[in-house]
Design a protein around this motif. Structure first.
Motif, PDB file in Angstrom:
ATOM      1  N   GLN A 134       0.641  -1.286   0.472  1.00 24.63           N
ATOM      2  CA  GLN A 134       0.072   0.309  -0.070  1.00 24.63           C
ATOM      3  C   GLN A 134       1.196   1.366   0.129  1.00 24.63           C
ATOM      4  O   GLN A 134       0.732   2.911  -0.904  1.00 24.63           O
ATOM      5  CB  GLN A 134      -0.686   0.241   1.304  1.00 24.63           C
ATOM      6  CG  GLN A 134      -1.687  -1.099   1.042  1.00 24.63           C
ATOM      7  CD  GLN A 134      -2.879  -0.939   2.141  1.00 24.63           C
ATOM      8  OE1 GLN A 134      -2.505  -0.058   3.408  1.00 24.63           O
ATOM      9  NE2 GLN A 134      -3.238  -2.520   2.879  1.00 24.63           N
ATOM     10  N   TRP A 135       2.223   0.843   0.311  1.00 29.24           N
ATOM     11  CA  TRP A 135       2.962   2.377   0.366  1.00 29.24           C
ATOM     12  C   TRP A 135       2.651   1.864  -1.262  1.00 29.24           C
ATOM     13  O   TRP A 135       3.379   3.895  -1.343  1.00 29.24           O
ATOM     14  CB  TRP A 135       4.541   2.434   1.185  1.00 29.24           C
ATOM     15  CG  TRP A 135       5.527   3.361   1.691  1.00 29.24           C
ATOM     16  CD1 TRP A 135       6.449   3.413   0.496  1.00 29.24           C
ATOM     17  CD2 TRP A 135       5.080   4.419   2.857  1.00 29.24           C
ATOM     18  NE1 TRP A 135       7.164   4.354   1.677  1.00 29.24           N
ATOM     19  CE2 TRP A 135       6.304   5.616   2.492  1.00 29.24           C
ATOM     20  CE3 TRP A 135       4.238   4.775   2.772  1.00 29.24           C
ATOM     21  CZ2 TRP A 135       5.767   6.324   2.857  1.00 29.24           C
ATOM     22  CZ3 TRP A 135       3.957   5.495   3.687  1.00 29.24           C
ATOM     23  CH2 TRP A 135       4.690   6.484   3.828  1.00 29.24           C
ATOM     24  N   VAL A 138       0.002   4.821  -2.199  1.00 30.50           N
ATOM     25  CA  VAL A 138      -0.193   6.072  -0.696  1.00 30.50           C
ATOM     26  C   VAL A 138       1.186   6.785  -1.827  1.00 30.50           C
ATOM     27  O   VAL A 138       0.569   8.148  -2.037  1.00 30.50           O
ATOM     28  CB  VAL A 138       0.475   5.345  -0.415  1.00 30.50           C
ATOM     29  CG1 VAL A 138       1.098   7.186   0.585  1.00 30.50           C
ATOM     30  CG2 VAL A 138      -0.592   4.619   0.647  1.00 30.50           C
ATOM     31  N   THR A 142       0.256   9.818  -4.308  1.00 30.46           N
ATOM     32  CA  THR A 142       0.069  11.644  -3.328  1.00 30.46           C
ATOM     33  C   THR A 142       0.571  12.385  -4.398  1.00 30.46           C
ATOM     34  O   THR A 142       0.011  13.333  -4.709  1.00 30.46           O
ATOM     35  CB  THR A 142       1.065  11.209  -1.897  1.00 30.46           C
ATOM     36  OG1 THR A 142       0.001  10.136  -0.832  1.00 30.46           O
ATOM     37  CG2 THR A 142       0.871  12.734  -1.496  1.00 30.46           C
ATOM     38  N   LEU A 181       0.082  14.053   3.188  1.00 25.96           N
ATOM     39  CA  LEU A 181      -0.399  13.526   2.733  1.00 25.96           C
ATOM     40  C   LEU A 181       0.425  11.953   2.783  1.00 25.96           C
ATOM     41  O   LEU A 181      -0.119  10.129   3.355  1.00 25.96           O
ATOM     42  CB  LEU A 181      -1.112  13.202   1.753  1.00 25.96           C
ATOM     43  CG  LEU A 181      -1.616  14.235   0.950  1.00 25.96           C
ATOM     44  CD1 LEU A 181      -2.584  14.152  -0.539  1.00 25.96           C
ATOM     45  CD2 LEU A 181      -3.289  13.514   2.258  1.00 25.96           C
ATOM     46  N   THR A 182       1.433  11.586   2.709  1.00 27.23           N
ATOM     47  CA  THR A 182       1.893  10.600   3.088  1.00 27.23           C
ATOM     48  C   THR A 182       2.381  10.748   4.210  1.00 27.23           C
ATOM     49  O   THR A 182       2.584   8.848   5.548  1.00 27.23           O
ATOM     50  CB  THR A 182       3.091  10.409   2.820  1.00 27.23           C
ATOM     51  OG1 THR A 182       4.685  11.723   2.809  1.00 27.23           O
ATOM     52  CG2 THR A 182       3.652  10.086   1.039  1.00 27.23           C
ATOM     53  N   ASN A 185      -0.584   8.703   5.981  1.00 34.04           N
ATOM     54  CA  ASN A 185      -0.943   7.613   5.304  1.00 34.04           C
ATOM     55  C   ASN A 185       0.370   6.658   6.067  1.00 34.04           C
ATOM     56  O   ASN A 185       0.323   4.766   6.706  1.00 34.04           O
ATOM     57  CB  ASN A 185      -0.705   7.135   4.516  1.00 34.04           C
ATOM     58  CG  ASN A 185      -2.462   7.963   3.531  1.00 34.04           C
ATOM     59  OD1 ASN A 185      -3.286   7.134   3.301  1.00 34.04           O
ATOM     60  ND2 ASN A 185      -2.244   8.690   2.926  1.00 34.04           N
ATOM     61  N   GLN A 188      -0.874   5.970   9.338  1.00 27.14           N
ATOM     62  CA  GLN A 188      -2.044   4.633   8.793  1.00 27.14           C
ATOM     63  C   GLN A 188      -1.290   3.244   8.944  1.00 27.14           C
ATOM     64  O   GLN A 188      -1.657   2.184   9.533  1.00 27.14           O
ATOM     65  CB  GLN A 188      -3.146   4.626   8.535  1.00 27.14           C
ATOM     66  CG  GLN A 188      -3.658   5.681   8.445  1.00 27.14           C
ATOM     67  CD  GLN A 188      -4.865   5.549   9.524  1.00 27.14           C
ATOM     68  OE1 GLN A 188      -5.412   4.529  10.241  1.00 27.14           O
ATOM     69  NE2 GLN A 188      -4.835   6.356  11.326  1.00 27.14           N
ATOM     70  N   LEU A 189      -0.663   3.484   8.347  1.00 30.33           N
ATOM     71  CA  LEU A 189       0.066   1.980   8.025  1.00 30.33           C
ATOM     72  C   LEU A 189       1.290   1.551   8.693  1.00 30.33           C
ATOM     73  O   LEU A 189       1.129  -0.060   9.162  1.00 30.33           O
ATOM     74  CB  LEU A 189       0.580   1.925   6.386  1.00 30.33           C
ATOM     75  CG  LEU A 189       0.363   2.195   5.127  1.00 30.33           C
ATOM     76  CD1 LEU A 189       0.977   2.319   4.494  1.00 30.33           C
ATOM     77  CD2 LEU A 189      -0.748   1.543   5.396  1.00 30.33           C
TER      78      LEU A 189
END
Length: 193
Positions: A134-135, A138, A142, A181-182, A185, A188-189
């Motif tokens: 998912q990174w 993201v 982004t 944004l990163t 995320n 969260q990750l």
């Protein structure tokens, strides 16, 4: 059972540190990397810029990544993107004077650049993490969002003031969006992992 990383307990602290590290890395990089058009930024500048971003980020994520890999792979991604002709994403200004073409170029370079940077950093995430892929997503999304916004602001400021500093402010906005944004995320990750 090991304790979760410190930032897992303090999400706002993590986000602020991440923004400071990422945006601050960009600002520090300006001492060595000159903002310019795609053909003006070389591989060495891309490596220095990537290193300026990777070092402070690695300090924040040191409990969840292989720090040395993050520090090495992040600048390597920027160098590869530069050599392949995408450019040093985040330090280049599109050379188009037509806003629609500039936006198209910005979205495209954001997707490709974000994918490259995300993939390089994904290689540094301690595996096995089922969410690690998912990174990459993201980063792609982004950068695909941040570059067009920053590029549009830079374009308009440059047109209004007739000063290239407008483009630099546009890139600063790009980096601020990327940092926010990163950071959201990343929290969260990485939380609790």
């Amino acid at each position: 059972m090991p304790n979760p990383p410190l930032f897992a307990k303090y999400p706002l602290k993590f986000l602020l540190l991440w923004i400071f590290a990422t945006f601050g890395g960009f600002v520090v990089s300006l001492f060595w990397v000159e903002i310019g058009e795609q053909s003006e930024i070389g591989a060495i500048s891309a490596a220095v810029g990537g290193l300026a971003i990777a070092l402070p980020q690695s300090l924040i994520l040191r409990d969840t990544i292989f720090t040395l890999k993050w520090i090495l792979f992040t600048p390597i991604a920027w160098v590869i993107l530069t050599i392949l002709g995408v450019g040093a994403v985040g330090w280049i200004v599109p050379n188009s004077e037509l806003l629609p073409l500039r936006l198209l170029y910005s979205v495209t370079s954001g997707i490709v650049g974000g994918f490259g940077i995300g993939t390089a950093q994904w290689l540094a995430i301690r595996q096995p993490k089922s969410w690690a892929w998912q990174w990459i997503l993201v980063n792609s999304l982004t950068w695909a969002l941040a570059i067009p916004i920053g590029s549009t602001v830079g374009f308009l400021l440059h047109r209004l003031t007739q000063l290239f500093v407008g483009e630099i402010l546009g890139l600063a906005i790009t980096w601020l969006i990327v940092a926010i944004l990163t950071g959201i995320n990343a929290y969260q990750l990485f939380k609790g992992h």
